[in-house]
Motif scaffolding. Structure first.
Motif, PDB file in Angstrom:
ATOM      1  N   THR A  13       0.810  -1.224   0.000  1.00 56.25           N
ATOM      2  CA  THR A  13       0.000   0.000   0.000  1.00 56.25           C
ATOM      3  C   THR A  13       0.840   1.269   0.000  1.00 56.25           C
ATOM      4  N   LYS A  21       2.489   4.497  -0.772  1.00 58.76           N
ATOM      5  CA  LYS A  21       2.209   5.507  -1.799  1.00 58.76           C
ATOM      6  C   LYS A  21       3.464   5.927  -2.551  1.00 58.76           C
ATOM      7  N   GLY A  38       0.131   5.429   3.232  1.00 52.85           N
ATOM      8  CA  GLY A  38      -0.846   4.734   2.403  1.00 52.85           C
ATOM      9  C   GLY A  38      -1.566   3.600   3.112  1.00 52.85           C
ATOM     10  N   HIS A  39      -1.129   3.223   4.309  1.00 52.67           N
ATOM     11  CA  HIS A  39      -1.728   2.091   5.025  1.00 52.67           C
ATOM     12  C   HIS A  39      -2.687   2.544   6.134  1.00 52.67           C
ATOM     13  N   TRP A  43      -5.895   3.455   6.297  1.00 54.87           N
ATOM     14  CA  TRP A  43      -7.228   2.862   6.370  1.00 54.87           C
ATOM     15  C   TRP A  43      -7.167   1.495   7.042  1.00 54.87           C
ATOM     16  N   HIS A  44      -6.165   0.699   6.694  1.00 57.66           N
ATOM     17  CA  HIS A  44      -6.011  -0.625   7.300  1.00 57.66           C
ATOM     18  C   HIS A  44      -5.751  -0.499   8.803  1.00 57.66           C
ATOM     19  N   ASN A  72      -4.043   9.754   2.584  1.00 54.81           N
ATOM     20  CA  ASN A  72      -3.471   8.922   1.534  1.00 54.81           C
ATOM     21  C   ASN A  72      -4.470   7.963   0.910  1.00 54.81           C
ATOM     22  N   HIS A  73      -5.605   7.763   1.525  1.00 50.29           N
ATOM     23  CA  HIS A  73      -6.548   6.752   1.054  1.00 50.29           C
ATOM     24  C   HIS A  73      -7.949   7.338   1.056  1.00 50.29           C
ATOM     25  N   LYS A  74      -8.643   7.183  -0.050  1.00 46.43           N
ATOM     26  CA  LYS A  74      -9.969   7.789  -0.195  1.00 46.43           C
ATOM     27  C   LYS A  74     -11.005   7.219   0.768  1.00 46.43           C
ATOM     28  N   HIS A  75     -10.750   6.022   1.308  1.00 43.41           N
ATOM     29  CA  HIS A  75     -11.735   5.401   2.187  1.00 43.41           C
ATOM     30  C   HIS A  75     -11.630   5.866   3.641  1.00 43.41           C
TER      31      HIS A  75
END
Length: 195
Positions: free
Chosen positions: A89, A91, A127-128, A130-131, A151-154
């Protein structure tokens, strides 16, 4: 400026993806100047060696995810940038140095530290994010303020789905407040300061 200085007790924080203990740290000030207590999680071994000398946070030296799992972790060596992260993940794309590592969860970090309330979670995992948020059990820990690198749309959708509202943006981070929580300084210009 708008909250921590008004507390009548030490700040409790969590710094997930804490990087170097001093340089580029969002939480060093809390340890050094405010005698705060907290947990720091940093997976890059080049940064963790100095924590015991400069920080008071309880350090966990591994990566975080939504479950305990072995991952390939990309390490940005000899650099104070925040480019290291879970390779799948990250970025920043593929970095030269990679190591296998077992990630833990934020829920486990909080349980082991005995933390059930956090004033501020600072999250930056290249980038990680959301997780990592999905690995926190929000029924076991109350987190008032979350700053997370966008970094993450969610991420926004996930946090809004569990009751957080967006306060604004500060530098590269989006700031979220939990449902029912208000900053102690209710100045009308708070959102303008964060945008």
């Amino acid at each position: 400026m708008h909250h921590f200085r008004y507390l009548d007790r030490p700040v409790i924080y969590a710094d997930f993806g804490s990087n170097d203990p001093i340089f580029t740290s969002n939480t060093f000030f809390l340890d050094f100047c405010m005698k705060a207590s907290g947990v720091c999680v940093e997976a890059n071994p080049q940064f963790t060696q100095r924590y015991s000398a400069y920080r008071s946070c309880k350090l966990t030296n591994t990566c975080l995810s939504n479950e305990t799992e072995t991952v390939t972790f990309a390490v940005q060596a000899k650099d104070f940038s925040t480019r290291s992260g879970v390779l799948s993940t990250n970025k920043n794309g593929k970095l030269n140095d990679v190591i296998e590592m077992e990630c833990t969860t934020g829920a486990k970090v909080f349980r082991e530290a005995g933390i059930v309330h956090v004033d501020w979670l600072d999250l930056d995992a290249e980038g990680h994010e959301w997780h990592i948020l999905k690995g926190i059990d929000f029924s076991e820990v109350v987190i008032d303020i979350i700053s997370v690198e966008a970094n993450h749309k969610h991420v926004a959708k996930y946090l809004q789905g569990i009751g957080y509202r967006t306060l604004g943006k500060f530098h590269y981070d989006n700031i979220y407040l939990r449902e029912g929580f208000e900053l102690l300084d209710k100045s009308s210009n708070i959102i303008d300061d964060c945008v």
